[in-house]
Design a protein around this motif. Structure first.
Motif, PDB file in Angstrom:
ATOM      1  N   MET A   1       0.644  -1.354   0.029  1.00 15.02           N
ATOM      2  CA  MET A   1      -0.195   0.008   0.084  1.00 15.02           C
ATOM      3  C   MET A   1       0.894   1.135  -0.049  1.00 15.02           C
ATOM      4  O   MET A   1       2.019   1.154   0.210  1.00 15.02           O
ATOM      5  CB  MET A   1      -1.034   0.054   1.128  1.00 15.02           C
ATOM      6  CG  MET A   1      -1.809  -1.247   1.051  1.00 15.02           C
ATOM      7  SD  MET A   1      -3.191  -0.791   2.679  1.00 15.02           S
ATOM      8  CE  MET A   1      -2.206  -1.315   4.004  1.00 15.02           C
ATOM      9  N   LYS A   2       0.184   2.139  -0.252  1.00 14.86           N
ATOM     10  CA  LYS A   2       0.900   3.517  -0.603  1.00 14.86           C
ATOM     11  C   LYS A   2       0.251   4.674   0.532  1.00 14.86           C
ATOM     12  O   LYS A   2      -0.860   4.781   0.432  1.00 14.86           O
ATOM     13  CB  LYS A   2       0.832   4.017  -2.038  1.00 14.86           C
ATOM     14  CG  LYS A   2       1.557   3.116  -2.987  1.00 14.86           C
ATOM     15  CD  LYS A   2       1.388   3.832  -4.385  1.00 14.86           C
ATOM     16  CE  LYS A   2       2.141   2.677  -5.378  1.00 14.86           C
ATOM     17  NZ  LYS A   2       1.667   3.017  -6.843  1.00 14.86           N
ATOM     18  N   THR A   3       1.368   5.557   1.138  1.00  8.57           N
ATOM     19  CA  THR A   3       0.719   6.655   1.892  1.00  8.57           C
ATOM     20  C   THR A   3       0.349   7.748   1.002  1.00  8.57           C
ATOM     21  O   THR A   3       1.139   8.317   0.157  1.00  8.57           O
ATOM     22  CB  THR A   3       1.854   6.959   2.943  1.00  8.57           C
ATOM     23  OG1 THR A   3       2.100   5.757   3.570  1.00  8.57           O
ATOM     24  CG2 THR A   3       1.256   8.139   3.594  1.00  8.57           C
ATOM     25  N   LYS A   5       0.105  11.444  -0.268  1.00  6.30           N
ATOM     26  CA  LYS A   5       0.963  12.668  -0.091  1.00  6.30           C
ATOM     27  C   LYS A   5       0.221  13.839   0.283  1.00  6.30           C
ATOM     28  O   LYS A   5      -0.832  14.176  -0.181  1.00  6.30           O
ATOM     29  CB  LYS A   5       1.899  12.783  -1.591  1.00  6.30           C
ATOM     30  CG  LYS A   5       2.944  11.558  -1.696  1.00  6.30           C
ATOM     31  CD  LYS A   5       3.540  12.055  -3.022  1.00  6.30           C
ATOM     32  CE  LYS A   5       2.710  11.599  -4.315  1.00  6.30           C
ATOM     33  NZ  LYS A   5       3.409  11.676  -5.530  1.00  6.30           N
ATOM     34  N   ALA A 289      -5.962   4.959   0.931  1.00  5.21           N
ATOM     35  CA  ALA A 289      -4.961   4.174   1.138  1.00  5.21           C
ATOM     36  C   ALA A 289      -5.205   2.875   0.757  1.00  5.21           C
ATOM     37  O   ALA A 289      -4.072   1.973   0.449  1.00  5.21           O
ATOM     38  CB  ALA A 289      -4.719   4.228   3.018  1.00  5.21           C
ATOM     39  N   ASP A 292      -4.555   2.314  -2.694  1.00  4.83           N
ATOM     40  CA  ASP A 292      -3.010   2.861  -3.334  1.00  4.83           C
ATOM     41  C   ASP A 292      -3.085   4.041  -3.829  1.00  4.83           C
ATOM     42  O   ASP A 292      -2.264   3.994  -5.010  1.00  4.83           O
ATOM     43  CB  ASP A 292      -2.417   1.716  -4.031  1.00  4.83           C
ATOM     44  CG  ASP A 292      -1.972   0.516  -3.295  1.00  4.83           C
ATOM     45  OD1 ASP A 292      -1.630   0.631  -1.990  1.00  4.83           O
ATOM     46  OD2 ASP A 292      -1.643  -0.701  -3.851  1.00  4.83           O
ATOM     47  N   ASP A 294      -2.091   7.264  -5.356  1.00  4.50           N
ATOM     48  CA  ASP A 294      -0.335   7.575  -5.456  1.00  4.50           C
ATOM     49  C   ASP A 294      -0.444   9.166  -5.681  1.00  4.50           C
ATOM     50  O   ASP A 294       0.638   9.562  -5.984  1.00  4.50           O
ATOM     51  CB  ASP A 294      -0.007   6.769  -6.564  1.00  4.50           C
ATOM     52  CG  ASP A 294       1.608   7.061  -6.530  1.00  4.50           C
ATOM     53  OD1 ASP A 294       2.053   7.037  -5.380  1.00  4.50           O
ATOM     54  OD2 ASP A 294       2.349   6.888  -7.504  1.00  4.50           O
ATOM     55  N   ASP A 328       3.948  -1.347   6.581  1.00  9.71           N
ATOM     56  CA  ASP A 328       4.741  -2.241   5.529  1.00  9.71           C
ATOM     57  C   ASP A 328       4.642  -3.611   5.996  1.00  9.71           C
ATOM     58  O   ASP A 328       5.309  -4.442   5.247  1.00  9.71           O
ATOM     59  CB  ASP A 328       6.128  -1.823   5.716  1.00  9.71           C
ATOM     60  CG  ASP A 328       6.800  -1.849   7.021  1.00  9.71           C
ATOM     61  OD1 ASP A 328       5.865  -2.202   7.989  1.00  9.71           O
ATOM     62  OD2 ASP A 328       7.832  -1.423   7.216  1.00  9.71           O
TER      63      ASP A 328
END
Length: 354
Positions: A1-3, A5, A289, A292, A294, A328
């Motif tokens: 997964m991505k945080t 911004k 979240a 994902d 981005d 993570d």
């Protein structure tokens, strides 16, 4: 997964004639002091950001990024909301929108449309030079005056309107594709792309173009009584930009979704500063979240009550608190068992024979 911004801030509502709001460096310094990390920059203020220079000069683009870097800032996206609007204007709105264009093309529909199309294409080139991957804009509108089916719904009129909208935008989408940048149409009342159905219709007309994406702003969905959470589940793969804007809808016996031609402060549905409205941002940021997302979470401040500087100051902290630093690893990793085949067969009792 991505945080996700952020926080970022859209500058359109803050640019002014007095310092620090009259220069890019002044705005960067001001926003940085409030806790923002990125600026979403409109392209209709040459004194703030010169689109023509940016599209033709890598040196100029490097200078812009250098000015922002002094304050630990970057660009989230460029914006051509006003220019995108002018790519498709119904005659009913011709005079009202004419002021979005320079004097040299005002009053000339063909030249104004050509100018707007060129500006948005320049934004694709400038975005590439700046290292950006997404761009915010409006679709414009040819069918909006026919929103409500009176006179009765005319499917042929709407079909022609969307055919023409696609014809005008396809070359622009192709230019963005050449430059590796996504076009993010803000789904917004007043635009032909104002909900999921209209976006899907347009997407079909442009042959599912890879660069045809959307800017997600829950406030505009909430005021249309659209489930803005389910919307993310449906369209997350096409959401490439995100305006964090709050709103409220107060049901009453005098006016509704259309607003009664009233001022924003008197409407049933109105925009509010972050945290003052009804939008469920905890769930929204969780969904972003989960899928994902981005891109950036960018404040767009439009409040019928609160002072702009207060809204900007509070907005940075509001977004920061809602961004979820994604894990993570899974929380139950500590209890994971052996994945060796022999162990798996043993757990299932398949090593004992039948």
């Amino acid at each position: 997964m991505k945080t996700v911004k952020g926080p970022g801030i859209f500058l359109a509502q803050f640019i002014g004639t007095d310092a620090p709001y009259n220069s890019l460096e002044g705005l960067a310094k001001w926003a940085s002091a409030l806790g923002y990390k990125a600026l979403q920059i409109p392209c209709n203020h040459p004194a703030i950001f010169d689109l023509e220079k940016a599209a033709t000069s890598q040196t100029y683009c490097d200078e812009v990024t250098g000015v922002l870097a002094k304050y630990n800032m970057v660009i989230s996206e460029l914006s051509t909301h006003l220019e995108g609007q002018l790519i498709a204007v119904h005659p009913a709105h011709d005079v009202a929108f004419d002021g979005f264009a320079p004097a040299a093309v005002q009053g000339d529909y063909t030249r104004r449309t050509e100018w707007a199309t060129r500006q948005v294409k320049l934004a694709a080139i400038a975005s590439q030079k700046l290292g950006l991957t997404a761009h915010a804009t409006f679709s414009g509108s040819l069918a909006w005056p026919y929103l409500y089916p009176w006179p009765p719904h005319n499917p042929h009129l709407l079909e022609e309107a969307f055919n023409e909208l696609a014809r005008r935008w396809l070359p622009v989408l192709n230019t963005f594709d050449d430059n590796g940048v996504d076009v993010c149409f803000e789904i917004h009342p007043g635009e032909d792309l104002h909900d999921g159905v209209t976006f899907e219709r347009f997407l079909d007309k442009v042959n599912q173009h890879i660069r045809c994406n959307m800017l997600y702003d829950p406030s505009h969905l909430h005021l249309q009584h659209i489930d803005y959470i389910d919307y993310i589940d449906i369209y997350h793969s096409r959401i490439k930009a995100f305006h964090v804007k709050d709103a409220e809808f107060q049901v009453n016996g005098r006016s509704g979704v259309y607003g009664g031609y009233q001022r924003w402060i008197d409407r049933a549905g109105r925009f509010r500063s972050l945290g003052d409205g009804q939008i469920d941002f905890k769930t929204i940021f969780s969904k972003m979240a989960q899928y994902d997302y981005d891109g950036w979470a960018v404040l767009e401040w439009e409040c019928c009550l609160k002072d702009a500087d207060t809204g900007a100051r509070e907005g940075a902290e509001f977004i920061r608190q809602h961004i979820i630093p994604v894990a993570d690893r899974a929380f139950d990793d500590f209890a994971a068992s052996d994945n060796q085949q022999a162990s798996i067969l043993n757990q299932l009792g398949l090593n004992r024979g039948i």
